[in-house]
Design a protein around this motif. Structure first.
Motif, mmCIF file in Angstrom:
data_model
loop_
_atom_site.group_PDB
_atom_site.id
_atom_site.type_symbol
_atom_site.label_atom_id
_atom_site.label_comp_id
_atom_site.label_asym_id
_atom_site.label_seq_id
_atom_site.Cartn_x
_atom_site.Cartn_y
_atom_site.Cartn_z
ATOM 1 N N SER A 165 41.256 49.354 39.372
ATOM 2 C CA SER A 165 41.158 48.070 38.472
ATOM 3 C C SER A 165 42.483 47.356 38.071
ATOM 4 O O SER A 165 42.730 46.227 37.681
ATOM 5 C CB SER A 165 40.131 48.179 37.303
ATOM 6 O OG SER A 165 40.685 49.008 36.534
ATOM 7 N N ARG A 196 44.226 45.110 40.547
ATOM 8 C CA ARG A 196 43.573 43.782 41.171
ATOM 9 C C ARG A 196 42.302 44.524 42.068
ATOM 10 O O ARG A 196 42.128 43.908 43.205
ATOM 11 C CB ARG A 196 44.246 42.856 41.809
ATOM 12 C CG ARG A 196 45.115 42.031 40.830
ATOM 13 C CD ARG A 196 45.840 40.756 41.146
ATOM 14 N NE ARG A 196 46.463 40.313 40.158
ATOM 15 C CZ ARG A 196 47.770 40.332 40.204
ATOM 16 N NH1 ARG A 196 48.277 40.948 41.174
ATOM 17 N NH2 ARG A 196 48.390 39.784 39.103
ATOM 18 N N TYR A 197 41.838 45.903 42.004
ATOM 19 C CA TYR A 197 40.941 46.306 42.578
ATOM 20 C C TYR A 197 41.062 46.481 44.219
ATOM 21 O O TYR A 197 40.403 46.052 45.232
ATOM 22 C CB TYR A 197 39.283 45.484 42.616
ATOM 23 C CG TYR A 197 38.795 45.398 41.398
ATOM 24 C CD1 TYR A 197 38.210 46.539 40.935
ATOM 25 C CD2 TYR A 197 39.160 44.504 40.439
ATOM 26 C CE1 TYR A 197 37.856 46.736 39.680
ATOM 27 C CE2 TYR A 197 38.586 44.732 39.042
ATOM 28 C CZ TYR A 197 38.056 45.626 38.524
ATOM 29 O OH TYR A 197 37.597 45.755 37.443
ATOM 30 N N PHE A 205 48.268 47.258 47.277
ATOM 31 C CA PHE A 205 48.830 46.334 46.171
ATOM 32 C C PHE A 205 50.283 46.196 46.452
ATOM 33 O O PHE A 205 51.041 45.070 46.554
ATOM 34 C CB PHE A 205 48.617 46.638 44.749
ATOM 35 C CG PHE A 205 49.227 45.930 43.627
ATOM 36 C CD1 PHE A 205 48.668 44.655 43.391
ATOM 37 C CD2 PHE A 205 50.335 46.286 43.382
ATOM 38 C CE1 PHE A 205 49.257 43.770 42.657
ATOM 39 C CE2 PHE A 205 50.812 45.337 42.306
ATOM 40 C CZ PHE A 205 50.419 44.238 42.125
ATOM 41 N N CYS A 218 50.694 38.432 46.411
ATOM 42 C CA CYS A 218 49.869 38.252 45.253
ATOM 43 C C CYS A 218 51.092 38.213 43.944
ATOM 44 O O CYS A 218 52.184 38.463 44.214
ATOM 45 C CB CYS A 218 49.064 39.544 44.945
ATOM 46 S SG CYS A 218 49.938 41.112 44.904
ATOM 47 N N LEU A 238 52.011 41.873 38.537
ATOM 48 C CA LEU A 238 51.082 42.313 37.350
ATOM 49 C C LEU A 238 52.081 41.898 36.184
ATOM 50 O O LEU A 238 53.261 41.706 36.113
ATOM 51 C CB LEU A 238 50.998 43.474 37.327
ATOM 52 C CG LEU A 238 50.058 44.088 38.341
ATOM 53 C CD1 LEU A 238 49.786 45.670 38.594
ATOM 54 C CD2 LEU A 238 48.809 43.553 38.368
#
Length: 84
Positions: free
Chosen positions: A57, A60-61, A67, A76, A79
């Motif tokens: 989690s 972002r799963y 990621f 993306c 974070l």
């Protein structure tokens, strides 16, 4: 960067403490090892699955590997930076 923390202060290293808890619950508690080699293989396989297949989690799963690759290709948004 490697950082040393004082003994008996798990709150200063929450990420590795959380990983060790997951390792214990999802790998070590389910196996009884007869040799060091068996334990080494099981932990190595767990770490591979943890990084490449297990979704998290906190990223972002996605798996950490997925990621990382998407972040490297700037597919993306990064974070939020963690303040220590």
């Amino acid at each position: 960067m490697h950082e040393r923390i004082p003994c008996r202060t798990p709150n200063k290293n929450a990420h590795i403490e959380a990983f060790h808890s997951i390792l214990e619950k999802e790998c070590l508690d389910h196996n009884e090892f007869q040799t060091y080699g068996e334990a080494y293989r099981a932990v190595s396989e767990f770490i591979y699955r943890y990084n490449n297949n297990r979704i998290h989690s906190g990223v972002r799963y996605m798996s950490p590997a997925e990621f990382y690759e998407k972040n490297q290709r700037q597919e993306c948004t990064p974070l939020k930076e963690i303040k220590l």
